[in-house]
Scaffold this motif. Structure first.
Motif, PDB file in Angstrom:
ATOM      1  N   LEU A  11      33.508  59.270  38.401  1.00 19.56           N
ATOM      2  CA  LEU A  11      33.667  58.144  38.362  1.00 19.56           C
ATOM      3  C   LEU A  11      32.324  57.820  37.917  1.00 19.56           C
ATOM      4  O   LEU A  11      31.302  58.098  38.992  1.00 19.56           O
ATOM      5  CB  LEU A  11      34.282  57.928  39.355  1.00 19.56           C
ATOM      6  CG  LEU A  11      35.102  56.037  39.377  1.00 19.56           C
ATOM      7  CD1 LEU A  11      35.804  56.711  38.745  1.00 19.56           C
ATOM      8  CD2 LEU A  11      35.399  56.826  40.891  1.00 19.56           C
ATOM      9  N   PRO A  87      36.644  53.970  28.895  1.00 19.21           N
ATOM     10  CA  PRO A  87      37.969  54.455  29.313  1.00 19.21           C
ATOM     11  C   PRO A  87      38.711  56.004  29.066  1.00 19.21           C
ATOM     12  O   PRO A  87      38.842  56.056  28.954  1.00 19.21           O
ATOM     13  CB  PRO A  87      38.492  53.269  29.448  1.00 19.21           C
ATOM     14  CG  PRO A  87      37.528  52.159  29.495  1.00 19.21           C
ATOM     15  CD  PRO A  87      36.539  52.216  29.224  1.00 19.21           C
ATOM     16  N   THR A  90      37.677  59.191  30.064  1.00 20.18           N
ATOM     17  CA  THR A  90      38.075  60.318  30.598  1.00 20.18           C
ATOM     18  C   THR A  90      39.443  61.675  30.471  1.00 20.18           C
ATOM     19  O   THR A  90      39.605  61.618  29.330  1.00 20.18           O
ATOM     20  CB  THR A  90      39.286  59.217  31.182  1.00 20.18           C
ATOM     21  OG1 THR A  90      38.940  57.794  31.009  1.00 20.18           O
ATOM     22  CG2 THR A  90      40.291  59.210  32.622  1.00 20.18           C
ATOM     23  N   GLN A 114      36.101  67.425  36.104  1.00 17.80           N
ATOM     24  CA  GLN A 114      36.432  65.261  35.527  1.00 17.80           C
ATOM     25  C   GLN A 114      35.842  64.368  35.226  1.00 17.80           C
ATOM     26  O   GLN A 114      34.975  64.316  36.114  1.00 17.80           O
ATOM     27  CB  GLN A 114      37.715  65.346  36.087  1.00 17.80           C
ATOM     28  CG  GLN A 114      38.336  64.074  36.475  1.00 17.80           C
ATOM     29  CD  GLN A 114      39.322  64.370  35.627  1.00 17.80           C
ATOM     30  OE1 GLN A 114      40.421  64.998  35.331  1.00 17.80           O
ATOM     31  NE2 GLN A 114      39.701  62.676  34.646  1.00 17.80           N
ATOM     32  N   THR A 116      35.950  60.107  34.817  1.00 18.11           N
ATOM     33  CA  THR A 116      36.607  59.201  34.994  1.00 18.11           C
ATOM     34  C   THR A 116      36.393  58.067  34.976  1.00 18.11           C
ATOM     35  O   THR A 116      34.708  57.822  35.213  1.00 18.11           O
ATOM     36  CB  THR A 116      37.469  59.310  36.375  1.00 18.11           C
ATOM     37  OG1 THR A 116      37.824  60.417  36.516  1.00 18.11           O
ATOM     38  CG2 THR A 116      38.100  58.030  35.913  1.00 18.11           C
ATOM     39  N   VAL A 117      36.472  57.208  33.791  1.00 19.43           N
ATOM     40  CA  VAL A 117      35.254  56.087  33.230  1.00 19.43           C
ATOM     41  C   VAL A 117      36.720  54.513  33.430  1.00 19.43           C
ATOM     42  O   VAL A 117      37.986  55.450  33.101  1.00 19.43           O
ATOM     43  CB  VAL A 117      35.216  55.963  31.755  1.00 19.43           C
ATOM     44  CG1 VAL A 117      35.088  54.484  31.210  1.00 19.43           C
ATOM     45  CG2 VAL A 117      34.844  57.460  31.380  1.00 19.43           C
ATOM     46  N   SER A 118      36.458  54.196  34.680  1.00 15.84           N
ATOM     47  CA  SER A 118      37.378  52.826  34.591  1.00 15.84           C
ATOM     48  C   SER A 118      36.557  51.827  34.903  1.00 15.84           C
ATOM     49  O   SER A 118      35.687  51.653  33.948  1.00 15.84           O
ATOM     50  CB  SER A 118      36.952  52.351  36.431  1.00 15.84           C
ATOM     51  OG  SER A 118      35.972  52.407  37.044  1.00 15.84           O
TER      52      SER A 118
END
Length: 119
Positions: A11, A87, A90, A114, A116-118
């Protein structure tokens, strides 16, 4: 035959960086192209980029200038250096390789990692 093991997902906030790594092992004669695909939820798997064993690279337009592939042919490894993540980057990232096994070139996949880019 050929096993591809990925590492390095996680993340990260938008604008951040990640490096994915993939190591190939098994009973192959040579690995031709190695690269990365990704699959976002509800979307088809797409090629992110790849590198031939001669060092020629290709990337999808959306990652050009942000992602870089590096490869060590002696160690049968390939890395994906991802900068300025967005994002929309992701997804599950899959290592991919075309390898010569017993005279036949086959396509092989890692298990996926995985990213995940917030926002």
């Amino acid at each position: 035959q050929v096993q591809l093991v990925e590492s390095g997902g996680g993340l990260v906030q938008a604008g951040g960086s990640l490096t994915l790594s993939c190591a190939a092992s098994g009973r192959f004669s040579v690995i031709n192209a190695m690269g990365w695909f990704r699959q976002a939820p509800g979307k088809q798997r797409e090629l992110v980029g790849s590198m031939s064993n001669g060092g020629i690279t290709t990337y999808i337009d959306s990652v050009k200038g942000r992602f870089t592939i590096s490869r060590d042919n002696a160690k049968n490894t390939v890395n994906l250096h991802m900068n300025n993540l967005k994002p929309e980057d992701t997804g599950v990232y899959y290592c991919n390789a075309y390898a010569l096994v017993q005279g036949v070139v086959g396509q092989y996949w890692g298990q996926g990692t995985q990213v995940t880019v917030s926002s």
